[in-house]
Design a protein around this motif. Structure first.
Motif, mmCIF file in Angstrom:
data_model
loop_
_atom_site.group_PDB
_atom_site.id
_atom_site.type_symbol
_atom_site.label_atom_id
_atom_site.label_comp_id
_atom_site.label_asym_id
_atom_site.label_seq_id
_atom_site.Cartn_x
_atom_site.Cartn_y
_atom_site.Cartn_z
ATOM 1 N N GLN A 180 -39.032 18.332 -44.276
ATOM 2 C CA GLN A 180 -38.933 17.457 -45.431
ATOM 3 C C GLN A 180 -37.758 17.864 -46.318
ATOM 4 N N ASN A 181 -37.360 19.141 -46.233
ATOM 5 C CA ASN A 181 -36.257 19.631 -47.045
ATOM 6 C C ASN A 181 -34.908 19.391 -46.390
ATOM 7 N N ALA A 182 -34.892 18.921 -45.151
ATOM 8 C CA ALA A 182 -33.621 18.691 -44.476
ATOM 9 C C ALA A 182 -32.955 17.459 -45.062
ATOM 10 N N PRO A 183 -31.795 17.593 -45.667
ATOM 11 C CA PRO A 183 -31.155 16.450 -46.295
ATOM 12 C C PRO A 183 -30.683 15.442 -45.270
ATOM 13 N N THR A 184 -30.742 14.188 -45.652
ATOM 14 C CA THR A 184 -30.243 13.139 -44.781
ATOM 15 C C THR A 184 -28.731 13.034 -44.979
ATOM 16 N N SER A 185 -28.011 12.932 -43.907
ATOM 17 C CA SER A 185 -26.554 12.907 -43.979
ATOM 18 C C SER A 185 -26.009 12.304 -42.707
ATOM 19 N N ASN A 186 -24.805 11.756 -42.807
ATOM 20 C CA ASN A 186 -24.145 11.227 -41.624
ATOM 21 C C ASN A 186 -23.377 12.303 -40.869
ATOM 22 N N LYS A 187 -23.322 13.523 -41.428
ATOM 23 C CA LYS A 187 -22.623 14.603 -40.745
ATOM 24 C C LYS A 187 -23.375 15.013 -39.493
ATOM 25 N N LEU A 188 -22.599 15.516 -38.526
ATOM 26 C CA LEU A 188 -23.221 15.989 -37.288
ATOM 27 C C LEU A 188 -24.165 17.149 -37.569
ATOM 28 N N ILE A 189 -23.687 18.093 -38.400
ATOM 29 C CA ILE A 189 -24.508 19.255 -38.767
ATOM 30 C C ILE A 189 -24.420 19.430 -40.275
ATOM 31 N N ASN A 190 -25.557 19.424 -40.966
ATOM 32 C CA ASN A 190 -25.573 19.643 -42.405
ATOM 33 C C ASN A 190 -25.169 21.084 -42.707
ATOM 34 N N TYR A 191 -24.356 21.240 -43.721
ATOM 35 C CA TYR A 191 -23.728 22.540 -44.016
ATOM 36 C C TYR A 191 -24.727 23.484 -44.691
ATOM 37 N N ARG A 192 -24.918 24.628 -44.075
ATOM 38 C CA ARG A 192 -25.721 25.702 -44.641
ATOM 39 C C ARG A 192 -24.938 27.000 -44.458
ATOM 40 N N PRO A 193 -24.248 27.472 -45.492
ATOM 41 C CA PRO A 193 -23.374 28.650 -45.333
ATOM 42 C C PRO A 193 -24.106 29.875 -44.818
ATOM 43 N N ILE A 194 -25.338 30.117 -45.302
ATOM 44 C CA ILE A 194 -26.061 31.310 -44.870
ATOM 45 C C ILE A 194 -26.357 31.234 -43.376
ATOM 46 N N ALA A 195 -26.749 30.051 -42.893
ATOM 47 C CA ALA A 195 -27.024 29.890 -41.464
ATOM 48 C C ALA A 195 -25.754 30.086 -40.647
ATOM 49 N N GLU A 196 -24.618 29.597 -41.164
ATOM 50 C CA GLU A 196 -23.356 29.764 -40.448
ATOM 51 C C GLU A 196 -22.961 31.236 -40.381
ATOM 52 N N GLY A 217 -22.530 33.476 -36.902
ATOM 53 C CA GLY A 217 -21.302 34.222 -36.656
ATOM 54 C C GLY A 217 -21.559 35.708 -36.505
ATOM 55 N N LEU A 218 -22.443 36.250 -37.330
ATOM 56 C CA LEU A 218 -22.785 37.667 -37.247
ATOM 57 C C LEU A 218 -23.416 38.000 -35.893
ATOM 58 N N MET A 219 -24.348 37.144 -35.445
ATOM 59 C CA MET A 219 -24.988 37.368 -34.145
ATOM 60 C C MET A 219 -23.977 37.290 -33.011
ATOM 61 N N LEU A 220 -23.073 36.326 -33.095
ATOM 62 C CA LEU A 220 -22.071 36.179 -32.043
ATOM 63 C C LEU A 220 -21.166 37.408 -31.979
ATOM 64 N N GLY A 221 -20.756 37.922 -33.132
ATOM 65 C CA GLY A 221 -19.917 39.116 -33.157
ATOM 66 C C GLY A 221 -20.621 40.329 -32.584
ATOM 67 N N ALA A 255 -13.193 29.123 -41.652
ATOM 68 C CA ALA A 255 -12.764 30.460 -42.070
ATOM 69 C C ALA A 255 -13.970 31.377 -42.251
ATOM 70 N N LEU A 256 -15.054 30.846 -42.836
ATOM 71 C CA LEU A 256 -16.266 31.637 -43.045
ATOM 72 C C LEU A 256 -16.881 32.055 -41.718
ATOM 73 N N PHE A 257 -16.883 31.149 -40.751
ATOM 74 C CA PHE A 257 -17.459 31.469 -39.448
ATOM 75 C C PHE A 257 -16.636 32.536 -38.735
ATOM 76 N N ALA A 258 -15.309 32.400 -38.748
ATOM 77 C CA ALA A 258 -14.437 33.395 -38.106
ATOM 78 C C ALA A 258 -14.606 34.762 -38.756
ATOM 79 N N ALA A 259 -14.714 34.778 -40.080
ATOM 80 C CA ALA A 259 -14.906 36.046 -40.785
ATOM 81 C C ALA A 259 -16.255 36.670 -40.424
#
Length: 495
Positions: A5-21, A25-29, A66-70
């Motif tokens: 219910q908290n997931a915002p509706t948007s036309n974007k492919l993936i809704n932006y959540r910086p902490i999740a990103e 990235g941390l797991m991938l590294g 840039a945040l993901f690469a970092a």
């Protein structure tokens, strides 16, 4: 916390959540550093590429990229800094401080910290923990300084690809070397007997000793009150599985309910709900502080299990959101928990408990609301409970195949029986333990009620596990496939 219910509706492919990103990235590294040899040219090239990409994206004002690469770069650095020095296999004289000493199935497992290892090749100071397994019971306490004249240790075979997964599994537990001692005489590798282990100092880890003493006191208290069911209750309340009998856990594993015996979100939710009863909801900050401090203390007593740490962080995040009049988001809470755990212990990523715990919560967040809506529209009873079981089980199915080679087929029925009854058992056990402090005899009488419920649950689970096709044998799959499966679930979800 509300989920879909908290997931915002948007036309974007993936809704932006910086902490999740950042978490991804941390797991991938960490995964990149774990797969490739430490200090290898490939890791250096990837680090350089991530750093350059982060700078380029920052100059182009592509903040997300840039945040993901970092985050990937930070993950590689965290893991590289925690990789231990190569320790060759061989005979060592070991001295160290006992971090834990657990007796189970006729063996004592010692975990040593601040260890010094002496061999013909020189003196090594262990950067992690050393695990020594011995036959029989050793009267050694946490905080004791011990000296072992000779033991054959297996170190970190990082260069051997066939040993890589085993090495990473040990690192997830903080273990950099392990060995075994025997009840008497010398073994084939030249190790001396357990009789020659000597205690050379006491009380070297006062905080750890205090926490272990509290936990041991609770376990002894449980043993006096609950008798033969003390092993189950100790696992439920404080995560102590030393007295848990393997024959009693078989039915739980066969019906997909073994997660109830490993403290995680289920147990944390009950503890948080009990703590919340003592503070009115209108006093948000006081309630947040009281529940948060209580959960931190619970994490300390329960030896920082990944499941309970993850759940505690999510609960505290939700309480903080309510105190600040902000919307709680389960996916951000889960990502924050992953970032905090991996920032301190990056190789927890390779822990089976960490992977199963986060995968189950991830699946529940993504699909439980959808399943509940579909089942409720079909007038299926207990739609909420069934949907939670389905969401968690779908996400953990590839991990079941990767680690156990099978999938319980009656997991929904098993969880529908066990989860509500275990909730009742846990609440009753906590209340009885509190009553048992001044009135142990009376508490032992009251303990008949939760023990009877446990008896009913285990008989039902035993019946389910004995049915035909109780589990489906699955081929073993690589962990990379599990990660791709979770990514596919995310793409299919409303997020």
């Amino acid at each position: 916390m509300d989920t879909l219910q908290n997931a915002p509706t948007s036309n974007k492919l993936i809704n932006y959540r910086p902490i999740a990103e950042i978490a991804v990235g941390l797991m991938l590294g960490i995964a990149v550093c774990g797969i490739m040899p430490a200090g290898g040219a490939a890791v250096l090239c990837i680090m350089t590429a991530c750093g350059a990409a982060g700078v380029v994206f920052a100059l182009l004002r592509h903040t997300r990229s840039a945040l993901f690469a970092a985050s990937v770069l930070v993950g590689i650095l965290f893991a590289a800094l925690r990789l231990p020095t190569e320790l060759p296999n061989g005979n060592y004289t070991v001295s160290g401080i006992v971090l834990s000493a657990e007796y189970s199935d006729g063996e004592t497992e010692l975990i040593l910290t601040k260890s010094e290892l002496h061999s013909h090749a020189g003196v090594f100071r262990s950067e992690g923990r050393v695990k020594i397994i011995t036959e029989g019971y050793l009267n050694i306490d946490v905080g004791d300084g011990v000296y072992i004249p000779k033991v054959y240790l297996r170190g970190a075979a990082k260069a051997d690809s066939s040993e890589r997964s085993r090495f990473l599994k040990r690192l997830s537990e903080g273990i950099t070397a392990s060995g075994r001692l025997y009840g008497g005489g010398s073994n084939d590798a030249g190790s001396t007997s357990v009789d020659e282990i000597s205690v050379v100092s006491k009380h070297n880890l006062p905080v750890r000793e205090a926490l272990t003493s509290v936990r041991s006191s609770i376990v002894r208290h449980i043993g006096r009150i609950f008798g033969t069911d003390a092993g189950i209750v100790s696992a439920l309340i404080v995560g102590d599985k030393t007295a848990l009998q393997s024959d009693r856990t078989e039915a739980y594993r066969a019906t997909g309910t073994a997660h109830l015996l490993a403290i995680s979100g289920f147990h944390t939710g009950i503890i948080a709900a009990i703590l919340g009863l003592f503070v009115p909801k209108r006093k948000r900050w006081l309630r947040t502080a009281f529940v948060g401090i209580g959960l931190i203390m619970y994490c300390c007593i329960a030896v920082y299990a990944a499941g309970i740490v993850r759940a505690s962080i999510m609960v505290i995040c939700a309480l903080l959101c309510r105190a600040l009049n902000r919307r709680a988001d389960s996916l951000n809470g889960l990502a924050a928990a992953a970032v905090l755990i991996l920032a301190f212990e990056p190789f927890q990523l390779y822990s089976v408990g960490f992977q199963l715990s986060f995968a189950a919560c991830f699946g529940l967040i993504l699909f439980s609301k959808q399943f509940e809506t579909a089942l409720a529209s079909a007038h299926i009873p207990l739609a909420g409970s069934v949907s939670a079981c389905l969401g968690a089980s779908i996400a953990t199915a590839p991990f079941q195949a990767a680690y156990f080679g099978c999938l319980p087929l009656y997991f929904v029925a098993g969880n529908l029986i066990a989860v509500p009854l275990f909730s009742l058992v846990m609440v009753l056990c906590i209340a009885i333990l509190i009553i048992g402090i001044p009135f142990p005899g009376f508490a032992a009488v009251l303990a008949v009620a939760p023990r009877a419920v446990l008896f009913v649950v285990e008989r039902c689970l035993g019946f389910l596990s004995a049915l035909p096709y109780a589990s489906l044998d699955l081929p073993t799959i690589p962990l990379a496939s599990c990660a791709l499966f979770l990514a596919m679930l995310f793409v299919l979800s409303p997020y």
